[in-house]
Write an enzyme that holds these catalytic residues in place. Structure first.
Site, short mmCIF file in Angstrom:
data_model
loop_
_atom_site.label_atom_id
_atom_site.label_comp_id
_atom_site.label_asym_id
_atom_site.label_seq_id
_atom_site.Cartn_x
_atom_site.Cartn_y
_atom_site.Cartn_z
N GLY A 12 0.38 -1.36 -0.46
CA GLY A 12 0.42 0.17 0.25
C GLY A 12 0.78 1.04 0.17
O GLY A 12 0.52 2.47 0.93
N ASN A 106 -6.53 3.18 -11.69
CA ASN A 106 -5.25 2.30 -11.65
C ASN A 106 -3.82 2.82 -11.89
O ASN A 106 -3.71 3.57 -12.54
CB ASN A 106 -4.73 0.57 -12.23
N HIS A 108 0.29 1.99 -12.90
CA HIS A 108 0.59 0.71 -13.34
C HIS A 108 2.58 1.52 -13.55
O HIS A 108 2.76 2.52 -14.45
CB HIS A 108 0.95 0.53 -15.26
N SER A 135 2.40 5.27 -15.55
CA SER A 135 1.13 5.76 -16.27
C SER A 135 -0.04 5.19 -14.91
O SER A 135 -0.04 4.38 -13.87
CB SER A 135 0.89 5.46 -17.21
N ASP A 144 -4.56 -2.74 -19.05
CA ASP A 144 -3.91 -1.30 -18.49
C ASP A 144 -4.06 -0.94 -20.58
O ASP A 144 -3.07 -0.53 -20.32
CB ASP A 144 -2.05 -2.06 -18.96
#
Length: 195
Positions: A12, A106, A108, A135, A144
Site C-alpha cells: 500500500g 489504476n 502502472h 502511468s 492496461d
C-alpha cells in the site's frame, strides 16, 4: 470534496502517499475506505489513519465474477466518487468495471501502452530498452488499455534489477497518482472526457 475508495493487494505505498496528501487542507480528496483481496500489509495504513477497511478474499469465492459481485457490494456501501486500484493484483470482472466506469483508475509501472500486464518492470528489462516509466489510466475491460491520464518516463540504468528499477518507478507513480486525484477533485481533469 472528492471521496475515494482504494483497493490494494500488498504494502500500500501508493495508498499511504494518498493518505498523507489528504492531510493537507488544499488537497481536495479524502480516502473514505480501503479494501483488499487478502489480508494485505497495506491495511495497516488505513488503520493508522483511522480509515475504515474491508477485505474480500479472492479464495473464498467460486469465480472471479462472484468475487467481483461481493467487492461491488462492499464498495456500494461507501458510494465513493472515485475508486483507485493501488497495487490490486486481480483483474476486476467486466461487470464491476462497467458499473464503476469511468470512476475507476489504476497506476502502472510502465509507460503505457508499452509493457502492459502484471510484469511491466520485468518485461521492460527483458526488452533491453533504455527507459520505461509510470502511468495512471482509466480502467477499461482490457489489461492496461484504458485512457491515459498521466505518465512520465523513467530511465533504465546500467545494472538495474527488477527491484532497483521498480523502486525508482514507485515515487513517480505516487506523484502522478496524487496529481491526477487532485486534478479530478478540482475539476481540472474530467474522467468522462479522458482521451
Amino acid at each position: 470534496m472528492l471521496t475515494v475508495a482504494v483497493l490494494i493487494s500488498g504494502t500500500g505505498s501508493n495508498l499511504r502517499a494518498l493518505l498523507e496528501a489528504a492531510r493537507h487542507p488544499d488537497f481536495r480528496a479524502r480516502v473514505v475506505v480501503v479494501g483488499a483481496d487478502r489480508e494485505a500489509d497495506g491495511l495497516a495504513h488505513a488503520e493508522e489513519f483511522g480509515i475504515p477497511r474491508f477485505t474480500v478474499p479472492w479464495h473464498q469465492h467460486e469465480s472471479r465474477e462472484a468475487w467481483g459481485e461481493e467487492l461491488g457490494r462492499q464498495l456500494a456501501v461507501w458510494n465513493a466518487d472515485l475508486v483507485v486500484l493501488s497495487g490490486l493484483m486481480r483483474l476486476l470482472p467486466a461487470g464491476l468495471v462497467a458499473a464503476l466506469s469511468p470512476r475507476l483508475i489504476n497506476t502502472h509501472p510502465a509507460y503505457l501502452p508499452e509493457f502492459p500486464g502484471a510484469h511491466g518492470v520485468r518485461d521492460a528489462l527483458a526488452a533491453g530498452v533504455t527507459e520505461t516509466g509510470a502511468s495512471v489510466i482509466v480502467v477499461d475491460d482490457g489489461v492496461d488499455t484504458g485512457p491515459i491520464l498521466a505518465q512520465e518516463r523513467v530511465p533504465i540504468l546500467d545494472g538495474d534489477t527488477e527491484h532497483t528499477l521498480h523502486e525508482r518507478i514507485k515515487p513517480v507513480e505516487r506523484r502522478l497518482l496524487i496529481d491526477v486525484v487532485q486534478r479530478i477533485a478540482t475539476g481540472e481533469l474530467s474522467l468522462t472526457s479522458a482521451p
